[in-house]
Design a protein around this motif. Sequence first.
Motif, PDB file in Angstrom:
ATOM      1  N   LYS A 135      -2.427 -10.435  -5.371  1.00  0.00           N
ATOM      2  CA  LYS A 135      -2.165  -9.707  -6.615  1.00  0.00           C
ATOM      3  C   LYS A 135      -0.904 -10.232  -7.282  1.00  0.00           C
ATOM      4  CE  LYS A 135      -1.391  -5.111  -8.563  1.00  0.00           C
ATOM      5  NZ  LYS A 135      -2.181  -5.451  -9.753  1.00  0.00           N
ATOM      6  N   ARG A 136       0.158 -10.440  -6.495  1.00  0.00           N
ATOM      7  CA  ARG A 136       1.416 -10.939  -7.057  1.00  0.00           C
ATOM      8  C   ARG A 136       1.237 -12.337  -7.653  1.00  0.00           C
ATOM      9  NH1 ARG A 136       6.200  -8.461  -4.957  1.00  0.00           N
ATOM     10  NH2 ARG A 136       7.344  -9.987  -6.211  1.00  0.00           N
ATOM     11  N   ASP A 182      -0.102  -7.816  -0.475  1.00  0.00           N
ATOM     12  CA  ASP A 182       0.024  -7.868  -1.936  1.00  0.00           C
ATOM     13  C   ASP A 182       0.072  -9.301  -2.474  1.00  0.00           C
ATOM     14  OD1 ASP A 182       0.076  -5.112  -2.452  1.00  0.00           O
ATOM     15  OD2 ASP A 182       2.196  -4.986  -1.944  1.00  0.00           O
ATOM     16  N   ASP A 213       0.717 -11.512   3.313  1.00  0.00           N
ATOM     17  CA  ASP A 213       1.137 -10.166   2.956  1.00  0.00           C
ATOM     18  C   ASP A 213       0.024  -9.550   2.115  1.00  0.00           C
ATOM     19  OD1 ASP A 213       3.418  -8.089   2.514  1.00  0.00           O
ATOM     20  OD2 ASP A 213       2.702  -8.566   0.493  1.00  0.00           O
ATOM     21  N   TYR A 265       9.960 -13.130  -2.880  1.00  0.00           N
ATOM     22  CA  TYR A 265       8.728 -12.519  -2.396  1.00  0.00           C
ATOM     23  C   TYR A 265       8.146 -13.376  -1.273  1.00  0.00           C
ATOM     24  CZ  TYR A 265       4.049 -10.757  -1.886  1.00  0.00           C
ATOM     25  OH  TYR A 265       2.902 -10.261  -1.339  1.00  0.00           O
ATOM     26  N   GLN A 306      -6.571  -7.371   1.009  1.00  0.00           N
ATOM     27  CA  GLN A 306      -5.665  -7.625  -0.110  1.00  0.00           C
ATOM     28  C   GLN A 306      -5.734  -6.509  -1.160  1.00  0.00           C
ATOM     29  OE1 GLN A 306      -3.391 -10.332  -0.979  1.00  0.00           O
ATOM     30  NE2 GLN A 306      -3.516 -10.483   1.254  1.00  0.00           N
ATOM     31  N   SER A 307      -4.565  -6.171  -1.705  1.00  0.00           N
ATOM     32  CA  SER A 307      -4.496  -5.074  -2.682  1.00  0.00           C
ATOM     33  C   SER A 307      -5.190  -5.410  -4.006  1.00  0.00           C
ATOM     34  CB  SER A 307      -3.032  -4.697  -2.943  1.00  0.00           C
ATOM     35  OG  SER A 307      -2.311  -5.792  -3.496  1.00  0.00           O
ATOM     36  N   ILE A 308      -5.415  -6.692  -4.261  1.00  0.00           N
ATOM     37  CA  ILE A 308      -6.117  -7.087  -5.489  1.00  0.00           C
ATOM     38  C   ILE A 308      -7.583  -6.658  -5.453  1.00  0.00           C
ATOM     39  CG2 ILE A 308      -6.895  -9.376  -4.732  1.00  0.00           C
ATOM     40  CD1 ILE A 308      -6.075 -10.450  -7.470  1.00  0.00           C
TER      41      ILE A 308
END
Length: 366
Positions: free
Chosen positions: A107-108, A104, A102, A209, A29-31
């Motif tokens: 984070k989203r 992201d 996904d 999203y 995960q991008s977070i």
Amino acid sequence: MSNYKLTVVVPTFNTGIFLHESLGSIINQSIGFENIEVILVDDKSSDPLTLSIIDDYVSKYSNIRVIFLEENSGFPGKPRNVGIDASTSDYVIVMDHDDSYDLDAFKRLYDTIIKEKADIVISNYQEVYEDKTVKPSIFGYDVDKIKINSIDENLSFFDIAPSIWTRLFRKSFLKEHNIRFIEGMLAEDVYFGVNALLNANCIVYLNNYYGYNYKIRDTEEDKSTIHIRNKKYIEAILNGFLQISSMIQEQNKEEYSNDIFKPHLTSWLYTIILSDTTNNEKKYLFKKASNLYKNRYIDDPYFEGRYDTLVNYIKTDKFDEAVEESMRLKSIEKNMNLKLVNEIKENKKLSNIIKIKIKQVIKKLF
């Protein structure tokens, strides 16, 4: 104070190799994986591969831990409750053990719930089949985000699929309202989601999203739960609906009954109709559901009134007639499904022909 921004709870049961992809989508995960607490709750798996995979991940990552249930609960509700109770962060989300996010997604969801000071943030999701991907939309594609401060502001939020794995919750909100999954039955996600919608003060829906990949499998060897149509599972769904009915009554929320049940009760009949349950099992289920349909049923326009006669038989306690009508409808639904499959195949053939023609034209031009 927790070191993690959010917790993801993943119930497991004989998951096997699917667990690699699921956990991989969390780890990447991008977070930042260091900001995520992962709690696996194993529902007494008997598969050595699943247990070995769990052991490997728990040994490798300090922020992945596992709780082993002493007895198999048979349904997702208890493992999810156990995981949420054990979580240490302020925000929680639950995941199915054979799907993926996904990269992201967290984070989203997290950035939105913090910015909006929301109780719940919901993303959309895509249905992943063996040969295609479908992106559902309730509100159309021209709206990116919808924010409400009460369910009264937009009752269409009840039409959002009960995709509990797309919803990040503020844990203190869940505790304040004692929002928990029902145990020992299905429709636990509908119950939890409805209870949360009824009590939340701020809900944000990220309409465009698609943060979750919901894998739908339907082979003899490998079926998603939604494709299991035996008496045990059909009755487990009904038991969940009965609990939702009681919850609405206890919270004095009767005015929302039609909006809550409209997407579900006709679909439950569809499941019975296409099942291989015996006539006696169908009669038992119709009889058990009778009061629910008398008090809660509202027609779903999607089915275009096809089930009106069946519902009338159930409401008037004519259960033998209801069984006969369900058999008639089974033939109709199977023919409609076959026609749809053939149309899809023809469209694929046409699409392939068009692609070939285009390539031929391009080749001639260049």
